[in-house]
Scaffold this motif. Structure first.
Motif, PDB file in Angstrom:
ATOM      1  N   ASP A  83     -28.231  50.515 -44.293  1.00 45.11           N
ATOM      2  CA  ASP A  83     -28.239  50.054 -43.292  1.00 45.11           C
ATOM      3  C   ASP A  83     -27.386  50.958 -42.863  1.00 45.11           C
ATOM      4  O   ASP A  83     -27.044  50.587 -41.578  1.00 45.11           O
ATOM      5  CB  ASP A  83     -28.178  48.510 -42.596  1.00 45.11           C
ATOM      6  CG  ASP A  83     -27.619  48.222 -43.212  1.00 45.11           C
ATOM      7  OD1 ASP A  83     -26.683  48.498 -44.203  1.00 45.11           O
ATOM      8  OD2 ASP A  83     -26.892  46.848 -42.989  1.00 45.11           O
ATOM      9  N   VAL A 127     -28.565  48.362 -37.713  1.00 48.56           N
ATOM     10  CA  VAL A 127     -27.854  49.319 -38.639  1.00 48.56           C
ATOM     11  C   VAL A 127     -26.310  49.157 -37.908  1.00 48.56           C
ATOM     12  O   VAL A 127     -25.626  48.371 -37.234  1.00 48.56           O
ATOM     13  CB  VAL A 127     -27.473  51.035 -38.701  1.00 48.56           C
ATOM     14  CG1 VAL A 127     -29.375  51.463 -39.113  1.00 48.56           C
ATOM     15  CG2 VAL A 127     -27.794  51.631 -37.524  1.00 48.56           C
ATOM     16  N   GLU A 168     -33.495  47.127 -41.817  1.00 47.85           N
ATOM     17  CA  GLU A 168     -32.605  48.270 -42.519  1.00 47.85           C
ATOM     18  C   GLU A 168     -32.815  48.505 -43.200  1.00 47.85           C
ATOM     19  O   GLU A 168     -32.201  49.099 -43.470  1.00 47.85           O
ATOM     20  CB  GLU A 168     -31.983  48.247 -40.841  1.00 47.85           C
ATOM     21  CG  GLU A 168     -32.259  47.892 -39.584  1.00 47.85           C
ATOM     22  CD  GLU A 168     -32.851  49.488 -38.999  1.00 47.85           C
ATOM     23  OE1 GLU A 168     -32.912  49.709 -39.772  1.00 47.85           O
ATOM     24  OE2 GLU A 168     -32.576  49.533 -37.356  1.00 47.85           O
TER      25      GLU A 168
END
Length: 352
Positions: A83, A127, A168
């Protein structure tokens, strides 16, 4: 995902859209996005922000008459992705996770768990270093507005709302959720809201991944003939969700003004074979980049709504993915079309 087309045809669906539009409010969606996207939120990198975002989502679902519970998971040695922030289109930035502990939010239908249900889902995490207004506060805000709109109906349809953790990191939360639902509930289909708030009428703003024109010539021609403008919602479905996709497209056309929609039918089969084909063909792998893919791989029919993320939005996975970059009028139309669709997908809920 079986869909019940309203008896009176497109006019009846249009009536549903107009009634829902009269109750929808872009200001609510903007407020949701602003609260959620005040900074990065992640179970591993920003746990405090993640808990605050969870609390907001749970409070809004409860206010809509859909109280949510936490569905914790603790998984080990799961293949996934990183991520870390980055703008490149990488469908799978591979990483093997030794252990991940997280939680989805689950709001089940008021009628209980014995009847068939449709899942509306969106992921909450971002992220590293990105506030994630489009990816994916926009999807969560649309989900909350769908819950509010359906909660105002006299006979709400049996919709399950799920807000996923760790998308993510490689769809970790939705993979857990899809497997759990497969074992414990009768799910007729799933609608995934993934990055649905960024639109631009600028010519040339819409890009396509390498090989896309060869794999999907009809879609590529439609996008090019419209001047490569990023002003549409892309609806990705499989044969099992063709009828539901047609309903959503019809509902989007009935919004005021009409919300442009491009539909793409993924030719792969449900289950593991479809996932393997995606690994082998890069153009197909891009269609697996959100939580709907976990449902496909479990054999549950699903479709995804998206603004195409990094193929349109220059702020994707960057610190500049902020609330002021989104189009809340069109984001509201996405929520209205989704709410109208699920009212027609589940038997026993007449169009109003």
């Amino acid at each position: 995902m079986p869909a019940r087309v309203p008896e009176a045809g497109p006019v009846a669906l249009g009536d549903v859209v107009r009634e829902l539009t009269s109750r929808a409010d872009p200001r609510r969606l903007r407020r949701d996005v602003e609260i959620l996207a005040d900074g990065p939120r992640s179970r591993t990198r920003a746990p405090g922000a993640m808990l605050r975002a969870e609390a907001h989502v749970a409070a809004e679902l409860a206010a809509a008459g859909r109280p949510a519970g936490r569905q914790p998971f603790d998984v080990r040695w799961r293949p996934g992705s990183t991520d870390r922030r980055g703008h490149r289109a990488l469908p799978l930035r591979f990483r093997l996770h030794p252990r991940l502990t997280g939680a989805n939010l689950l709001a089940e239908p008021p009628a209980g768990v014995r009847r068939p249900t449709v899942v509306v889902g969106a992921h909450l995490d971002t992220v590293d270093a990105a506030p994630g207004a489009d990816d994916n506060a926009s999807g969560v805000a649309a989900l909350l507005e769908v819950a509010r709109l359906l909660g105002g109906m006299p006979n709400p349809p049996d919709v399950t709302f799920m807000v996923f953790d760790m998308e993510e990191l490689g769809l970790i939360g939705s993979r857990f959720a899809a497997q759990w639902l497969r074992r414990n509930r009768e799910v007729t289909g799933m609608i995934c809201l993934e990055s649905v708030g960024y639109f631009t009428a600028e010519a040339g703003s819409q890009r396509m991944p390498p090989g896309f024109g060869t794999a999907f010539p009809r879609v590529a021609t439609a996008v090019r003939s419209a001047g490569l403008r990023g002003d549409f919602t892309l609806l990705v479905h499989r044969r099992s969700t063709r009828a539901a996709a047609a309903l959503w497209h019809g509902a989007a056309r009935a919004t005021e003004p009409a919300l442009p929609c491009v539909t793409l039918c993924d030719p792969r089969p449900q289950g593991p074979l479809g996932a393997l084909a995606g690994l082998a063909v890069p153009a197909l792998a891009h269609l697996d980049r959100s939580d709907h893919a976990a449902f496909w791989n479990t054999g549950i029919p699903a479709l995804m709504l998206t603004d195409t993320a990094n193929f349109r939005n220059p702020h994707y996975h960057r610190p500049t993915d902020t609330p002021d970059t989104l189009d809340y009028r069109r984001l509201t139309a996405v929520a209205v079309a989704t709410a109208a669709t699920v009212t027609a997908m589940i038997p026993g809920v007449p169009p109003r």
